[in-house]
Motif scaffolding. Structure first.
Motif, PDB file in Angstrom:
ATOM      1  N   HIS B 106       0.846  -1.193   0.000  1.00 43.73           N
ATOM      2  CA  HIS B 106       0.000   0.000   0.000  1.00 43.73           C
ATOM      3  C   HIS B 106       0.879   1.239   0.000  1.00 43.73           C
ATOM      4  CE1 HIS B 106      -3.484  -2.548   0.948  1.00 43.73           C
ATOM      5  NE2 HIS B 106      -2.639  -3.228   1.706  1.00 43.73           N
ATOM      6  N   TYR B 117      -1.161   4.558   6.500  1.00 44.77           N
ATOM      7  CA  TYR B 117      -1.593   3.710   7.616  1.00 44.77           C
ATOM      8  C   TYR B 117      -2.796   2.898   7.140  1.00 44.77           C
ATOM      9  CZ  TYR B 117      -4.415   2.742  11.825  1.00 44.77           C
ATOM     10  OH  TYR B 117      -5.194   2.156  12.781  1.00 44.77           O
ATOM     11  N   ARG B 118      -2.686   1.592   7.165  1.00 49.08           N
ATOM     12  CA  ARG B 118      -3.771   0.721   6.722  1.00 49.08           C
ATOM     13  C   ARG B 118      -3.955  -0.437   7.687  1.00 49.08           C
ATOM     14  NH1 ARG B 118      -4.462   4.533   4.251  1.00 49.08           N
ATOM     15  NH2 ARG B 118      -4.531   4.882   2.012  1.00 49.08           N
ATOM     16  N   THR B 119      -5.174  -0.933   7.774  1.00 53.19           N
ATOM     17  CA  THR B 119      -5.489  -2.060   8.669  1.00 53.19           C
ATOM     18  C   THR B 119      -6.429  -3.026   7.967  1.00 53.19           C
ATOM     19  OG1 THR B 119      -7.470  -1.012   9.549  1.00 53.19           O
ATOM     20  CG2 THR B 119      -5.413  -0.506  10.673  1.00 53.19           C
ATOM     21  N   SER B 120      -6.471  -4.211   8.488  1.00 53.33           N
ATOM     22  CA  SER B 120      -7.492  -5.167   8.055  1.00 53.33           C
ATOM     23  C   SER B 120      -7.877  -6.023   9.249  1.00 53.33           C
ATOM     24  CB  SER B 120      -6.986  -6.040   6.898  1.00 53.33           C
ATOM     25  OG  SER B 120      -8.059  -6.874   6.431  1.00 53.33           O
TER      26      SER B 120
END
Lengths: 424, 424, 424
Positions: B106, B117-120
């Motif tokens: 990303h 900043y990414r989340t899953s």
């Protein structure tokens, strides 16, 4: 095809020559034409019937009327235009000097080539309407006057067309059919109503839509008097008049001012970015006067382009088929369809998971990747519907408060309803 | 000393390197640091616990993560910044070509040197976040990827700090502690909340103030689920987020829009003459989403400087400790203290001498010399409090209607209360 | 003749020299003069009577007062102006140096030629008011001071004049009569009230109008205390003060803000197109303070021209008969009469034929010739009255919503009432 401005204009031209009034064969012939487009239930109410504070008057019919000079030449001739005779003129056949005749002649000095529209429904009277310039050219002397009319016990005629919906609650759409050869007032309204009815019939609407084609004032009063038991089912309504001129759209609010139809029309007119005017209710105008009288106080507004008396051609021979345009009628029709789509789809839901947000993600309604700064419009719409579905707020409320398009909000509500997160 | 912007900035810098998420040891380490400033009650809620519509997820912990090229050089390295790994990444250890790796990377093409900043959290996935310019420099070929993480049954961790007041009714102050190395979002909020708690503890407040340090969304939902019996006591609340950037203050109103906290914040922001923005409630944002869900509908607003997603650095590596300033955090803290002083002192009184004015002069509350045109502010405040103390109006109402400072009004109420002219 | 500005100005000049206070013979002499114009019922309330939270004070009378220099010349002389003595000065007879005297002298340094108005009703004190330039010219040395006054048990005096109406519900008009030689504050108010009473007496009004001529604060409080059983009948009221200066009219709303008197005054001031100011209620000012105290909360507003303390001459010797004009007083009186005509004629009706429009034509109330675009104002007014006569709306509501003059609306209501289409 349905909705075509050209088709509506053709319908206006067909109805234009007929001599309509609040009763009589001109109304019947008009309804016969409309009946070719949508099936009508025609009602005939006998003279003398008590309707609210009024009484159905005698029926008026006219075959001929003229003012002829000494040579027999018709200087005013009903067969050229139905406007030339004072509406509801009693019969007369006489020869009299111009000086005496003048009291029976109506002109528009400010528009010397135009013929005014005048009536005398409830006071026995005869008269002619003519161009000022014709009157100016009439030499003194004797004139033969003839009004070959009858005023006799008969009926008042009006018609209904009903588009059945999923529920019995009704929306009424009303237009007056009593004006003679005037195009904007109200053949354009009749034509738009007719094509609106056809469009709604293709859509399995939620509400039942009742279209009224009735003479002004006495017609609406007669309908109200004969439908006392139905009034409670009338939830919304719209009066269509002056629907075809080149001016911008004008919506006149119901007496309540915050009825759902008022909110819907304001929302749709604003959202559509059409130039338009919203007017407060006044107790003068068209049949919203009757629907909004304080005893009924229905949520009925009125849609026009340039409102009554707002253009010089109003109630004159200049309100002819050239005064209305296919484009304007198509635009009025389109606005009506947009508004009724919102009205018809406007519901209140109750959030079945109101404590905290429900986990939309596990139901496939929410993006799994977190952290991005953009929330998709469809997801925002779901959050808004969940937030405001407390039984108090309608989808229109959600659209207005969120700034999202009504369609997006309605689609979000549909998805949440299928996911059993909200109930109607 | 208490309230120092420098001290809050130091606290931000201490917490910054830790890898926080919605569960795990990074949260615990963060709460350990906060616990050095204010005593905390730490709660551990087991994986699988049903909380409202949600379930506490497995606990995530991570030791290392990297993408290494053929030479073994780490081109993406978690130990350099906790942002480099997709939050809640499942473990992975593999070698694969860049073409295949790309789907797990990303970047922010518009800001090529920043790391997003990414989340899953709820969909099992692994991934890395990196600067676009790093990706652009990566040659095709094989890469070794490693996420040394664990996803296992464990706990969700949150903490509370309570400042006991004179009454049990509560004000909650909530800040999310789940974001990794992002300074404004939300270490600044955590720091301001911490110093606000310390300041309130010195003041014997009227309300009981409950500070929540919890992961976003699932943390607030967990707290709400475990505190059902307490909700009725929560009278007001404030969510603190994005509290340290250089932008002006932004207050987002509660869903109710006219809750007392909304009125207090509007009043104080206006009276303080700070540049500021008042925003309507939306169901997106921080944990006000949960507190204001329609089933709870608490009077909880949200205070930020530049609101979420309102600055390009939002949710990127550019939201680092340099992005927040001691001055901005000190200003946010000062505003909170001013607002809570008003909220805490806002009472409704009843005038015990409501028929005519009571004779203030004989009680030493009114100047004896008559005729002068100036009424002293303190006297005006007493007249206003007497006039509006009908049980309907609060001191804030008095301040707003009179235009007098809240402090002056509160002091007048105190004098009248001591004179037994009003009762609480 | 009634209403003449010149006559009111003459009345102001007659009352001007008298030394009024909250008790004493100056008030009685003033009421004697007013009594020549309208019959008064004079009330004498003994010293010591408990009135609400207050006690009627001792009666104050004064025969002479002066400050004389060593030569016996009076440098400050009560006989030249009643302002020279501090109101309610206790008696004193002494010789003392200027240095000691200064503490008892009141001046206006910013207006060195004007004498201020000062009182000390409830704290025993003596003092003199004088021009700063006189004080500046006084050499040091000994001065003889004399206040030949008495403070003794006696009475508080106030008067009422009642114009009986068709119903017992009352409108009170109140003006303070306690200020000494000050023309605008409040002899102009007294004069306007007097002529307003005379005008109303000629009109067989609907309401009963009660005029109060009473000392400020203690007088209104005394009246309220002695008329507890009457308060429920007081539906509206107006305090008149500062009614004669050259400034524009100012209406200060009642505490309720939407009392009928507030709406009437706003309507009439706006409709009259006079420049004017509408002010929110404040608990400072004249006797609206007492009438609007929260226990009574009467619909009593206050009408002034330039409001109290709004002009430099306020409470000084410059507020003399030249400061007020016949034209201004005539204008204030005219506005009062216009407003009371609306207030007195403002009714709620119920439409007896609320379902659809009643057929006005057959009752001779509607033009028989149809089609014209102009609806006459009288007909529009009838339609509006019918539309809004649902028991909720008053004729003032009709006037405001329709934009029609109140008179036209009231006339339409009269016609409809005679036709038995509406009932009161």
């Amino acid at each position: 095809m349905t909705g075509s401005g050209e088709e509506m204009h053709e319908l206006v031209r067909r109805m234009y020559p007929l001599c309509r009034s609040i009763t009589g064969d001109g109304v019947r012939a008009t309804l016969d034409i409309v009946g070719e487009y949508v099936p009508l239930q025609v009602h005939e109410v006998p003279t003398g019937t008590q309707v609210l504070d009024w009484t159905v008057p005698q029926e008026w019919n006219i075959r001929d009327a003229y003012v002829a000079d000494r040579t027999g030449r018709r200087v005013v001739d009903f067969t050229a235009s139905s406007l030339h005779v004072l509406g509801y003129s009693v019969p007369v056949s006489a020869t009299l000097p111009l000086s005496e005749l003048r009291g029976h002649l109506h002109t528009l000095p400010d528009h010397p080539s135009w013929v005014p529209y005048r009536t005398s429904y409830y006071k026995p009277e005869w008269g002619f309407c003519l161009a000022q310039e014709i009157l100016d050219a009439m030499p003194d002397g004797e004139y033969e006057v003839c009004v070959d009319s009858t005023l006799a016990d008969g009926h008042l005629t009006y018609a209904e067309h009903v588009v059945r919906g999923q529920i019995a609650d009704e929306v009424i759409v009303s237009c007056h059919v009593c004006h003679p050869s005037l195009a904007n007032d109200n053949l354009a309204g009749v034509a738009v109503a007719t094509y609106l009815a056809r469009a709604l019939a293709e859509q399995n609407p939620y509400y039942t839509y009742r279209f009224l084609f009735a003479p002004g004032t006495i017609g609406a009063i007669t309908w109200l008097a004969r439908n006392a038991e139905r009034i409670d089912r009338v939830k919304h309504g719209l009066v269509l008049a002056c629907a075809g001129d080149r001016g911008e759209l004008t919506y006149k609010q119901s007496r309540r001012g915050d009825a759902e139809i008022d909110r819907v029309m304001r929302h749709v007119l604003t959202a559509s970015e059409r130039p338009h005017t919203i007017r407060e209710f006044t107790p003068y105008g068209y049949d919203e006067r009757q629907f909004c009288s304080p005893g009924f106080d229905l949520g009925v507004g009125s849609l026009s382009r340039t409102p009554y008396a707002g253009y010089p051609e109003y109630h004159t021979s200049a309100d002819n088929p050239d005064f209305v345009t296919p484009e304007a009628m198509a635009d009025t029709l389109a606005l009506c369809r947009e508004a009724f789509a919102v009205l018809d789809g406007n519901r209140r839901y109750v959030n079945l998971s109101p404590y905290g947000e429900p986990q939309l993600g596990r139901r496939g309604l929410y993006d799994s990747l977190g952290g991005r700064s953009d929330a998709k419009q469809a997801q925002m719409a779901m959050l808004w519907v969940l937030s405001l579905s407390d039984g108090e707020h309608s989808l229109l409320d959600v659209a207005e408060r969120s700034g999202l398009p009504f369609d997006t909000v309605a689609a979000a509500a549909g998805a949440l309803h299928r996911a059993e997160l909200i109930k109607a």
